[in-house]
Design a protein around this motif. Structure first.
Motif, PDB file in Angstrom:
ATOM      1  N   GLU A   1       0.836  -1.204   0.000  1.00 22.00           N
ATOM      2  CA  GLU A   1       0.000   0.000   0.000  1.00 22.00           C
ATOM      3  C   GLU A   1       0.876   1.262   0.000  1.00 22.00           C
ATOM      4  O   GLU A   1       0.580   2.223  -0.694  1.00 22.00           O
ATOM      5  N   ILE A   2       1.945   1.222   0.809  1.00 23.01           N
ATOM      6  CA  ILE A   2       2.819   2.399   0.878  1.00 23.01           C
ATOM      7  C   ILE A   2       3.485   2.643  -0.474  1.00 23.01           C
ATOM      8  O   ILE A   2       3.622   3.779  -0.920  1.00 23.01           O
TER       9      ILE A   2
ATOM     10  N   VAL B   1       6.444  16.293   4.106  1.00 22.60           N
ATOM     11  CA  VAL B   1       5.356  16.312   5.087  1.00 22.60           C
ATOM     12  C   VAL B   1       4.119  15.585   4.552  1.00 22.60           C
ATOM     13  O   VAL B   1       3.531  14.735   5.234  1.00 22.60           O
ATOM     14  N   GLU B   2       3.762  15.900   3.308  1.00 26.07           N
ATOM     15  CA  GLU B   2       2.575  15.259   2.729  1.00 26.07           C
ATOM     16  C   GLU B   2       2.762  13.763   2.605  1.00 26.07           C
ATOM     17  O   GLU B   2       1.866  12.984   2.929  1.00 26.07           O
ATOM     18  N   VAL B   3       3.937  13.351   2.135  1.00 24.87           N
ATOM     19  CA  VAL B   3       4.175  11.921   1.931  1.00 24.87           C
ATOM     20  C   VAL B   3       4.069  11.185   3.263  1.00 24.87           C
ATOM     21  O   VAL B   3       3.422  10.147   3.368  1.00 24.87           O
ATOM     22  N   ILE B   4       4.686  11.784   4.312  1.00 26.62           N
ATOM     23  CA  ILE B   4       4.634  11.102   5.613  1.00 26.62           C
ATOM     24  C   ILE B   4       3.203  11.006   6.124  1.00 26.62           C
ATOM     25  O   ILE B   4       2.797   9.965   6.646  1.00 26.62           O
ATOM     26  N   SER B   5       2.438  12.059   5.940  1.00 24.50           N
ATOM     27  CA  SER B   5       1.074  11.978   6.466  1.00 24.50           C
ATOM     28  C   SER B   5       0.279  10.948   5.668  1.00 24.50           C
ATOM     29  O   SER B   5      -0.581  10.246   6.224  1.00 24.50           O
ATOM     30  N   ALA B   6       0.586  10.796   4.372  1.00 22.01           N
ATOM     31  CA  ALA B   6      -0.090   9.764   3.584  1.00 22.01           C
ATOM     32  C   ALA B   6       0.302   8.380   4.086  1.00 22.01           C
ATOM     33  O   ALA B   6      -0.544   7.482   4.242  1.00 22.01           O
ATOM     34  N   ILE B   7       1.618   8.198   4.376  1.00 25.13           N
ATOM     35  CA  ILE B   7       2.080   6.894   4.876  1.00 25.13           C
ATOM     36  C   ILE B   7       1.405   6.590   6.208  1.00 25.13           C
ATOM     37  O   ILE B   7       0.913   5.488   6.453  1.00 25.13           O
ATOM     38  N   SER B   8       1.356   7.606   7.061  1.00 26.12           N
ATOM     39  CA  SER B   8       0.752   7.427   8.367  1.00 26.12           C
ATOM     40  C   SER B   8      -0.711   7.007   8.252  1.00 26.12           C
ATOM     41  O   SER B   8      -1.178   6.115   8.970  1.00 26.12           O
ATOM     42  N   LYS B   9      -1.424   7.656   7.321  1.00 22.94           N
ATOM     43  CA  LYS B   9      -2.850   7.299   7.128  1.00 22.94           C
ATOM     44  C   LYS B   9      -2.986   5.851   6.674  1.00 22.94           C
ATOM     45  O   LYS B   9      -3.772   5.087   7.216  1.00 22.94           O
TER      46      LYS B   9
ATOM     47  N   PHE C   1      -0.936   3.425   7.087  1.00 22.55           N
ATOM     48  CA  PHE C   1      -0.553   2.516   8.168  1.00 22.55           C
ATOM     49  C   PHE C   1      -1.687   2.373   9.180  1.00 22.55           C
ATOM     50  O   PHE C   1      -2.029   1.263   9.587  1.00 22.55           O
ATOM     51  N   GLU C   2      -2.282   3.486   9.541  1.00 27.07           N
ATOM     52  CA  GLU C   2      -3.340   3.425  10.551  1.00 27.07           C
ATOM     53  C   GLU C   2      -4.586   2.723  10.036  1.00 27.07           C
ATOM     54  O   GLU C   2      -5.327   2.116  10.813  1.00 27.07           O
ATOM     55  N   ASN C   3      -4.804   2.814   8.722  1.00 22.51           N
ATOM     56  CA  ASN C   3      -5.942   2.072   8.161  1.00 22.51           C
ATOM     57  C   ASN C   3      -5.742   0.574   8.291  1.00 22.51           C
ATOM     58  O   ASN C   3      -6.680  -0.167   8.596  1.00 22.51           O
ATOM     59  N   ILE C   4      -4.513   0.137   8.068  1.00 16.67           N
ATOM     60  CA  ILE C   4      -4.249  -1.305   8.105  1.00 16.67           C
ATOM     61  C   ILE C   4      -4.085  -1.796   9.541  1.00 16.67           C
ATOM     62  O   ILE C   4      -4.596  -2.844   9.910  1.00 16.67           O
ATOM     63  N   CYS C   5      -3.373  -1.033  10.370  1.00 16.51           N
ATOM     64  CA  CYS C   5      -3.144  -1.430  11.767  1.00 16.51           C
ATOM     65  C   CYS C   5      -3.677  -0.352  12.702  1.00 16.51           C
ATOM     66  O   CYS C   5      -2.899   0.465  13.218  1.00 16.51           O
ATOM     67  N   PRO C   6      -4.949  -0.298  12.945  1.00 16.32           N
ATOM     68  CA  PRO C   6      -5.517   0.794  13.747  1.00 16.32           C
ATOM     69  C   PRO C   6      -5.015   0.809  15.186  1.00 16.32           C
ATOM     70  O   PRO C   6      -5.029   1.857  15.830  1.00 16.32           O
ATOM     71  N   ASP C   7      -4.570  -0.347  15.715  1.00 16.26           N
ATOM     72  CA  ASP C   7      -4.197  -0.388  17.134  1.00 16.26           C
ATOM     73  C   ASP C   7      -2.710  -0.138  17.389  1.00 16.26           C
ATOM     74  O   ASP C   7      -2.276  -0.139  18.528  1.00 16.26           O
ATOM     75  N   THR C   8      -1.944   0.023  16.318  1.00 15.75           N
ATOM     76  CA  THR C   8      -0.503   0.182  16.517  1.00 15.75           C
ATOM     77  C   THR C   8      -0.098   1.641  16.320  1.00 15.75           C
ATOM     78  O   THR C   8      -0.432   2.236  15.306  1.00 15.75           O
ATOM     79  N   PRO C   9       0.625   2.227  17.315  1.00 11.45           N
ATOM     80  CA  PRO C   9       1.065   3.613  17.120  1.00 11.45           C
ATOM     81  C   PRO C   9       2.032   3.693  15.941  1.00 11.45           C
ATOM     82  O   PRO C   9       2.779   2.755  15.672  1.00 11.45           O
ATOM     83  N   PHE C  10       1.950   4.828  15.248  1.00 10.33           N
ATOM     84  CA  PHE C  10       2.803   5.062  14.084  1.00 10.33           C
ATOM     85  C   PHE C  10       4.164   5.527  14.583  1.00 10.33           C
ATOM     86  O   PHE C  10       4.319   6.615  15.103  1.00 10.33           O
TER      87      PHE C  10
END
Lengths: 220, 787
Positions: free
Chosen positions: B481-482, B623-631, B633-642
């Motif tokens: 996904e990333i 900044v944009e790329v990181i926030s996209a990666i973070s999103k 990641f959180e979609n796939i692993c909602p319980d794991t901190p980024f």
């Protein structure tokens, strides 16, 4: 009181000895008023400094009463200073950081005289020299003559047996000089031995003996 | 009499304001610097001394010797050791086992936080260690399986103000009941933790192997009945190790030896970084002594220079019967007065400096240390010592003069070329120049380390930590996904990142008759591309070959060390044979302290999952790329901190301690130069005052301003040049010791030393010149009239 035997003073520089005093033999009786005279460079001041134990002879002997001064250690000399000697300098040499009162007090402190006794002696001397009003002033607030009066007061406050004066009036106005000399004469009349270095025949007349120096020899 | 000493002292202090100011400033700065260093060192030495009976507590360290393979040592060992030690060695009063640090996610159902250091520990934990229990029953802590103690900090993060006792928390999918709150371990504890879990829990877990055949994950601490019996225990550990381990392992060529390490020495002697710590302590102790020395020398020189003005006073006092002792006492009283003033200023200074001091070298000590009895004693002792050292020489010097010499200032001036004074200035400059060149060497070594060619790309790499079981399981989805995000150029999954070394395992290389311990990293096929590591021969991992699951890549050093002429196709054995399919260039996967060693790259993680995703991103809109990666990641692993970091920053972090070391060095060497320069300044002013008349006469005779500056500087130039030579040799020698620990290091160049000499010459030249010009420009009639 003082006996110098075959006393010499020289400075050694590489291989040359420069003599300042040569083979001095001299006796000074207690109660005398001696003037050392001679041209510049004759060794007057050096002789006075040796007599005052501020300098040491290169050769010869110096007896002060029964003490053999030429063999003495610093500590013992310091004792002798405190007990018997008073100094008066041409440049007064008051301590600039101390007031008149404190300058007068200094020798008493080194003699470890108790506070009460000290105060009495100080009051007495201030009164005798008529400088009570000036006791809280610093030396640079006084005229040369006044400074020399303080310096003499300081020299005699411990009641020394011997006062050594190096051109005491050299820096002073004639009137002031006369005042100082009379003061010394009075001390002599009271029993204090005085040795002064002077250029002035007038001042020498206050004394009762003149020693003439030339090129380090005593002129007979 | 004493009143008199202080009265004169005070008037002198006031009268020579400039002199006093320079003296006080120099001493205050010196005292401040020394106290800062003292605080740092006393903190380092205070480690683990807060435990009651800490001298009776020891850690068991185990040395593992494998025949023909060398030895390794560590305190992390088997859980089965502690019980037999306690049962069979009567000198041991109590033992406690503490596991290594377990990172993971801690949740209470509502909130989830990342924990770096959870440790399993026996219920005897607080019998041995004196960490403070804030809530809970001392006797019952950690005595039942699946119970936990939270530190104050962890509890605050997770529960806020609520009482956590009796609550159930989830740690890495295991449930624990909170039975107590423990105070955060102090900064000076070598043992750090966020949470303690009951040791008994481990025996309930099916996938954790315990006992003599279990895992090496547990540290054993023992408390002895008598602190002097540790050698006896060491001796008794020999038959014990034989009985339980060595008897069985001897045929395999393995041998274990255990010994006790005193608790208080762990931080400095037995920790991973002990080398650095000891060197730092050593270096800074020396620096402290140097700074103190410089400050004292200043004081001595300035006092002697000042004595030229004071000599009349000394002479007159001598004529009127002052003995040497009395004069010495007076000078000591004066120094003492100055030192008291300096101390007060330096204490005030310390309180101002400490917050920023902590900011750049870390909040590693309590400011309370400052008001401890020890510090006050050191402070008071130091002040008395300095006043004695600094005033003794001037006191003896002045009191030694014959009254005649003292009264007659002119005589003194002629003999003013004190050799001892020049020697002291020389020493000051040796120290200052030595410190400048050391600072330059440290700085250039660190810059070399920072900019050295690592053999891989380090810019624009963004590292994502796979910290939870969930994220590790879904790594491939996350990776895919990333990769689709615009701005992301490459992604690779690895078991570790090339910062601080890779793990190692035993491998049997073809042609060798015994296994070797070799570094290994697990990485997927995109690893080489992502990190721009060149393939020299063979091929990369590829999905086209089904067998690549079992293939290995190796580095050049591997080929060289094991003498493989044709490495491709050779086999490496670990459980099963693995073929070498390619060779890559050497790249530095460990810190600059270590040489590049042989490396195996496997395509399959041994434990079944990768721990990191390394992402090459476009540097334009980070900044944009990181926030996209973070999103994503959180979609796939909602319980794991980024959890992410930039590779270059993480690389710099490895040398954090060294960078601090450099920063401190820069500060302290600047201070030492500053103090030396104030001293030089003071001396220049004095020697100019002395030479006022000489300068006036020379000007009347036609000397130019330049001539006069030359006159003033001539005195110091030779001293500084001599100092430069000595300092260069000394700092070359000592810096070689420091550089030794780096496998990748610079050779200090001559230019570096010349530069430090030049810095000293320029600074002192400026100092001397500023004041000389003023004196040289003065109208000669003024200076002559003054006499």
């Amino acid at each position: 009181m003082i006996k110098l035997t075959n006393l010499s003073k020289y400075y050694e520089n590489k291989f040359v000895k420069t003599f300042v005093l040569r083979n001095i033999n001299l006796e000074i009786e207690e109660g005398g008023f001696v003037s050392i005279m001679g041209p510049s460079g004759a060794g007057k001041s050096t002789l006075l400094h040796i007599l005052g134990m501020l300098d040491s002879p290169s050769e010869g002997e110096y007896h002060f009463y029964d003490e053999t001064v030429h063999k003495m250690k610093e500590k013992k000399l310091s004792e002798l200073h405190k007990s018997y000697l008073g100094f008066v300098f041409q440049q007064y040499h008051l301590i600039d950081e101390l007031t008149v009162y404190e300058n007068l007090e200094t020798p008493l402190l080194y003699k470890k005289i108790k506070s009460d006794e000290r105060k009495g002696m100080l009051a007495d001397i201030l009164d005798r020299f008529n400088i009570v009003a000036k006791k809280d002033l610093f030396p640079n607030q006084l005229s040369g003559g006044q400074q020399q009066i303080v310096a003499i007061a300081r020299a005699i406050i411990t009641k020394p047996k011997l006062i050594l004066a190096d051109e005491p009036t050299g820096n002073l106005h004639t009137d002031h000089g006369k005042e100082i000399m009379e003061m010394l004469k009075k001390l002599n009349n009271d029993g204090t031995t005085i040795i002064q270095v002077t250029h002035s025949d007038l001042n020498a007349k206050y004394g009762n003996r003149i020693i003439k120096l030339k090129d380090g020899w005593i002129e007979k | 009499m004493f009143k008199n000493y202080f009265k004169t002292a005070f008037r002198n202090v006031v009268k020579y304001k400039g002199h006093t100011l320079i003296n006080i400033a120099g001493l205050a700065v010196g005292i401040c610097a020394v106290m800062l260093i003292y605080l740092y060192i006393s903190f380092e030495l205070s480690y683990d001394s807060f435990h009651k009976g800490s001298e009776k507590i020891f850690r068991v360290s185990v040395i593992n010797e494998i025949k023909d393979k060398g030895t390794s040592e560590g305190a992390v060992f088997l859980d089965a050791l502690a019980p037999v030690i306690k049962n069979e060695i009567p000198e041991v009063e109590q033992t406690v086992r503490v596991s290594d640090e377990k990172p993971g996610l801690l949740s209470n159902g509502q909130k989830q936080i990342q924990i770096n250091s959870a440790r399993y520990a026996d219920s005897t934990f607080l019998d041995i260690f004196s960490f403070e229990l804030l809530m809970g029953n001392h006797k019952q802590i950690l005595n039942k399986p699946f119970t936990a103690l939270l530190t104050e900090e962890t509890s605050d993060k997770l529960f806020g103000n609520k009482n956590p006792i009796g609550q159930i928390v989830d740690f890495n999918d295991l449930q624990f009941e909170v039975t107590g709150i423990i105070k955060n371990p102090p900064l000076n504890s070598h043992l750090k933790f966020n949470m303690l879990l009951s040791f008994g829990s481990l025996y309930q877990m099916k996938n954790v192997f315990m006992g003599w055949n279990g895992g090496n994950q547990y540290i054993t601490y023992v408390k002895l009945v008598n602190k002097n019996r540790s050698e006896t225990v060491d001796k008794k550990l020999v038959p014990l190790m034989w009985k339980y381990l060595n008897k069985k392992l001897k045929p395999f060529g393995w041998k274990f030896t255990a010994y006790l390490q005193p608790l208080k020495e762990i931080h400095l002697k037995y920790d991973d970084q002990n080398q650095t710590r000891l060197i730092n302590i050593f270096v800074f102790s020396i620096v402290a002594i140097f700074i103190l020395l410089i400050a004292c020398i200043n004081y001595i020189n300035l006092t002697i220079a000042g004595s030229l003005k004071r000599s009349k006073e000394v002479g007159v006092k001598k004529v009127f019967g002052a003995s040497r002792i009395e004069l010495i006492k007076q000078f000591i009283a004066e120094s003492f007065l100055i030192i008291i003033i300096s101390s007060v200023i330096s204490i005030a200074g310390l309180y101002l400096i400490i917050p920023s001091y902590k900011k750049f070298i870390g909040d590693f000590f309590n400011t309370d240390i400052l008001i401890s009895i020890n510090s006050i004693a050191v402070f008071a002792g130091g002040a008395v010592l300095i006043s004695l050292i600094a005033s003794l020489y001037p006191a003896f010097y002045l009191s030694r003069m014959t009254p005649l010499a003292a009264i007659n200032e002119n005589r003194l001036q002629r003999s003013s070329k004190f050799n001892i004074r020049n020697a002291l200035i020389l020493l000051q400059f040796v120290i200052s120049i030595g410190m400048i060149s050391s600072t330059l060497i440290i700085s250039s070594q660190l810059s070399f380390v920072k900019h050295r060619d690592l053999g891989f790309r380090k810019e624009n790499i963004f590292v994502l930590g796979l910290n939870s079981i969930e994220s590790r399981a879904k790594y491939l989805t996350i990776k895919n996904e990333i990769s689709k995000i615009t701005g992301v150029q490459k992604v690779t999954a690895t078991s570790a990142i090339p910062i601080n070394g890779f793990t190692s395992n035993g491998y049997l290389v073809e042609g060798q008759n015994a296994p070797n311990i070799i570094n290994v990293v697990d990485a997927d096929k995109d690893f080489l591309d992502t990190y721009k590591i060149k393939l020299i021969s063979g091929r990369n991992f590829s999905e086209d070959f089904g067998t690549d699951k079992d293939s290995y890549l190796v580095n050049e050093e591997f080929v060289k060390q094991y003498g493989l002429k044709n490495p491709l196709g050779k086999t490496i054995n670990r459980n099963s044979p693995h073929k070498i399919i390619g060779v890559v260039t050497d790249f530095s996967f460990a810190s600059a302290y270590e040489k590049i060693s042989p490396l195996i790259i496997t395509s399959q993680p041994e434990s079944g999952s990768f721990n990191y995703l390394s992402v090459v991103i476009n540097s334009i809109n980070i900044v944009e790329v990181i926030s996209a990666i973070s999103k994503t990641f959180e979609n796939i692993c909602p319980d794991t901190p980024f959890d992410y970091k930039f590779l270059d920053e993480a690389l710099a972090q490895v040398y954090h301690d060294e960078a601090n070391f450099r920063t401190l060095f820069v500060y302290f060497s600047s201070l030492s130069i500053l103090i030396s320069i104030t001293g030089l300044l003071g001396l220049t002013i004095f020697s100019l005052t002395q030479k006022r008349k000489e300068i006036g006469i020379r000007k009347v005779l036609g000397a130019s301003v330049i001539n006069i500056i030359k006159l003033a500087y001539k005195e110091y130039l030779l001293i500084i040049l001599t100092a430069f030579v000595i300092a260069s040799l000394l700092s070359k020698y000592f810096m070689d010791v420091w550089l030794e620990k780096f496998a990748f290091r610079i050779e200090p160049s001559l230019g570096l030393f010349l530069l430090s000499g030049l810095i000293a010459i320029v600074i002192s030249f400026i100092t001397v010149t500023v004041y000389t010009v003023k004196a040289a420009m003065a109208n000669p009639s003024d200076s002559l009239r003054y006499e």
